[in-house]
Design a protein around this motif. Structure first.
Motif: not given
Length: 341
Positions: A137-165
């Motif tokens: 959601g809003t918080t989870g997506s911001e956390a992912v954006d911050e992780l990527i900005a801090r140098g974490t590769e997107p392929r090293d992040i796994v997102v679990i969500e029930c909403d397909a969009d």
């Protein structure tokens, strides 16, 4: 009655552009056709033309196309080169297109599932030291954006969500995504929870976030789990469920608002510290051998503000910080690029 598990697929956005992926498929089709034409041409002595007894290159093209797209010959066949070329270069692609429509249907119902299972197994095999984010959601997506900005590769992040969009937005960032329920053991096992580096839980509801935390802790006793709760009285249940860090954004926002009412620059500095985009940032690291026995204030990598010893926090002004010990964890303020201040 046992609930039937709905199959889930772990996936990641392909690194190839759409046009390039289609181009490779078209090139593959033409390569196969060229191979067939070449074989027929070099072996043309084995072919017979009942029309003129001579097998030309155009005859080979015609024969190849008809052989690939039909099961036999009828009583009526084109006899002129113009008619044969029209049948080979216009009618045949139409037939191929119709065949591809049927193959596409078979792909969606059979081949696609096989492909997705194989691709999921390949991604799972390469999942090590990754970050799991439950809720985008809003918080989870911001956390992912911050992780990527801090140098974490997107392929090293796994997102679990029930909403397909929401998953589509995460996949567009290059993350691995899984459509499923993070409160279930099978879902967390699919994302290889036991091999993860850490987990962020932001399900949108406190009860769901606490249940996800409890499930994750049941599967992995040592995994660092950060969970967000909205109600202050849910912080204790979240910690009891096994959360390593519990964040209450409402309480934190209240602290910033209260501080900014009389000291307007405090909130700005707190945001500066929390975000990788600020001029300075907080960093946590283990004490080095060279620093053991030295005061916290003498470290040269940053501005030491706190240490953790045996799980207990000690501020820079406490006596425990007068002599660093082996096993201490240092929290320091550094420049945005990581250099010492």
């Amino acid at each position: 009655m046992t609930e039937q598990r709905r199959p889930a697929t772990l996936r990641r956005q392909s690194s190839l552009p759409v046009w390039l992926s289609i181009g490779w498929r078209v090139a593959g089709v033409f390569a196969l056709l060229a191979l067939a034409v070449g074989v027929h041409w070099f072996d043309r002595a084995g072919l017979r033309d009942t029309y003129d007894g001579h097998v030309s290159f155009l005859d080979v093209i015609y024969f190849t196309m008809i052989s690939i797209t039909t099961t036999g010959y009828g009583d009526i066949a084109p006899v002129s080169e113009r008619a044969r070329m029209f049948d080979a270069l216009v009618v045949t692609p139409i037939r191929v297109f119709v065949v591809l429509l049927f193959l596409g249907t078979a792909y969606n119902f059979v081949l696609r599932r096989t492909w997705e299972k194989w691709r999921m197994a390949l991604i799972q095999k390469n999942l090590h030291d990754h970050v799991i984010v439950a809720g985008f959601g809003t918080t989870g997506s911001e956390a992912v954006d911050e992780l990527i900005a801090r140098g974490t590769e997107p392929r090293d992040i796994v997102v679990i969500e029930c909403d397909a969009d929401a998953l589509g937005r995460a996949e567009a960032l290059g993350c691995n995504v899984l459509l499923g329920d993070a409160t279930r053991d099978a879902t967390l096992e699919d994302v290889k929870l036991t091999r993860a580096r850490s987990m962020i839980v932001s399900a949108g509801r406190d009860d769901t976030s606490i249940l996800i935390t409890l499930t994750a802790r049941h599967l992995s006793a040592d995994l660092p789990i950060s969970v967000i709760v909205k109600a202050e009285d849910n912080e204790v249940p979240a910690r009891a469920a096994g959360a390593s860090t519990v964040i209450n954004p409402v309480s934190f926002a209240g602290l910033l608002l209260a501080g900014s009412s009389s000291h307007q620059h405090i909130a700005d500095y707190m945001m500066d510290l929390a975000s990788i985009r600020g001029r300075v940032s907080l960093r946590e690291r283990a004490v080095t051998d060279a620093e053991i026995g030295q005061p916290l204030r003498t470290i040269d990598t940053g501005l030491g503000v706190r240490i953790y010893r045996d799980g207990q926090p000690h501020a820079f002004c406490d006596s425990e910080c007068d002599m660093l010990q082996s096993g201490d964890t240092i929290v320091e303020i550094v420049r945005r690029n990581g250099d010492a201040i």
